[in-house]
Design an enzyme around this catalytic site. Structure first.
Site: not given
Ligand SMILES: Nc1nc2c(c(=O)[nH]1)N[C@@H](CN(C=O)c1ccc(C(=O)N[C@@H](CCC(=O)O)C(=O)O)cc1)CN2
Length: 287
Positions: A231
């Site tokens: 983000d």
């Molecule tokens: N490298 C990036 N990847 C993603 C971004 C970004 O800015 N840089 N934005 C996200 C979207 N997002 C908020 O807008 C977000 C998505 C997921 C998570 C998170 O903590 N996900 C966990 C798993 C959650 C699940 O399995 O339901 C994780 O990946 O460990 C936080 C914020 C999209 N990708």
């Protein structure tokens, strides 16, 4: 004028007198008609200069490659320009990544179906299979790529394989997986995410609960380019809605969905129309 005959010239350079005249005279000398022009100077005393021109190409007296070579030699070098020309053909290809939330995805599919997005949607990729039927009903390929938290690399390898050659733009329409730096680096400033808060407030997971716990009086949505840091990429578009102590977390999510889908759609449309220029970690949007 059909969109097929439109091209866009995007320029950034140190500001100085004569830029607009030199560029417009060059284009005129090659039979080009400028149909839209927008510019911005960061400091009239000598900052940075940004310009977006939209022009018609049917009467251009040279090929695109010859025009670009001449522009580089005659104009760009003289003013120290960073520049690029984007053409309407071939149409840009857009891939959409989604999880289970459907509102942002449906907004994009609906606009695309109505011809409001200058792109071909090449595919939808999801870590869940829930949205297969509605996506395939639009005639768009749907690829289910489950994510194993213990082996996220495997799912990303599959995503990279699917995207290769099939995506000029990648849209994260509430895709809830964090992308690796390796994948992000393949699409610099070509991945757009919708974050469900008014960044930089409440980055990361579950922003509506974070906001509710803080007793906010407005909630927001932010569309931004994706960088490896979560983000933290350049903000493209934002919007807000007023809330009160009477709104539950679920109420905030309901209100937020309308903001998210509209903010993402505007950001995607402006990107596809080459209206967004980057200035460090900020954007200049000629809308
Ligand atoms: N490298 C990036 N990847 C993603 C971004 C970004 O800015 N840089 N934005 C996200 C979207 N997002 C908020 O807008 C977000 C998505 C997921 C998570 C998170 O903590 N996900 C966990 C798993 C959650 C699940 O399995 O339901 C994780 O990946 O460990 C936080 C914020 C999209 N990708």
């Amino acid at each position: 004028m059909k969109n097929d005959n439109i091209a866009r010239l995007l320029i950034s350079c140190p500001d100085r007198p004569g830029i607009v005249s030199a560029v417009s005279s060059f284009l005129y000398s090659h039979g080009v008609n400028i149909t839209e022009l927008a510019q911005h100077s960061t400091d009239p005393e000598g900052g940075d200069f940004f310009m977006r021109l939209e022009f018609q190409t049917p009467y251009m007296d040279v090929s695109a490659s010859t025009l670009e070579k001449a522009f580089d030699e005659v104009v760009a070098e003289r003013f120290g320009m960073n520049w690029r020309i984007s053409y309407a053909k071939p149409r840009k290809k857009t891939a959409i990544l989604v999880s289970k939330f459907d509102h942002a995805l449906y907004e994009l599919l609906w606009l695309w179906k109505r011809g409001k997005l200058q792109t071909d949607i090449s595919m939808v990729i999801s870590n869940h299979d829930d949205l297969r039927a509605p996506v395939e009903a639009f005639g768009i390929p749907f690829h289910h790529v489950p994510v194993d938290p213990a082996n996220k690399e495997a799912s990303e390898e599959r995503i990279v394989e699917l995207l290769e050659g099939n995506a000029d733009l990648v849209v994260l329409a509430r895709y809830m997986q964090i992308l690796s730096g390796e994948l992000v680096s393949r699409y610099p400033r070509r991945i757009i995410n919708i974050h469900h808060s008014f960044l930089p407030a409440f980055a990361g997971a579950d922003p509506y609960r974070q906001a509710h716990d803080k007793g906010v009086k407005v909630i927001g949505a932010t569309a931004h380019y994706v960088v490896e840091e979560l983000d933290a990429g350049p903000i493209i578009e934002q919007d807000v809605a007023r809330v009160t102590h009477r709104h539950s977390v679920e109420d905030l999510k309901d209100l937020g969905r309308d903001l998210e889908r509209q903010v993402l759609a505007r950001a995607v449309k402006w990107h596809l129309e080459d209206r967004i220029l980057l200035y460090g970690n900020r954007t200049i949007v000629f809308k």
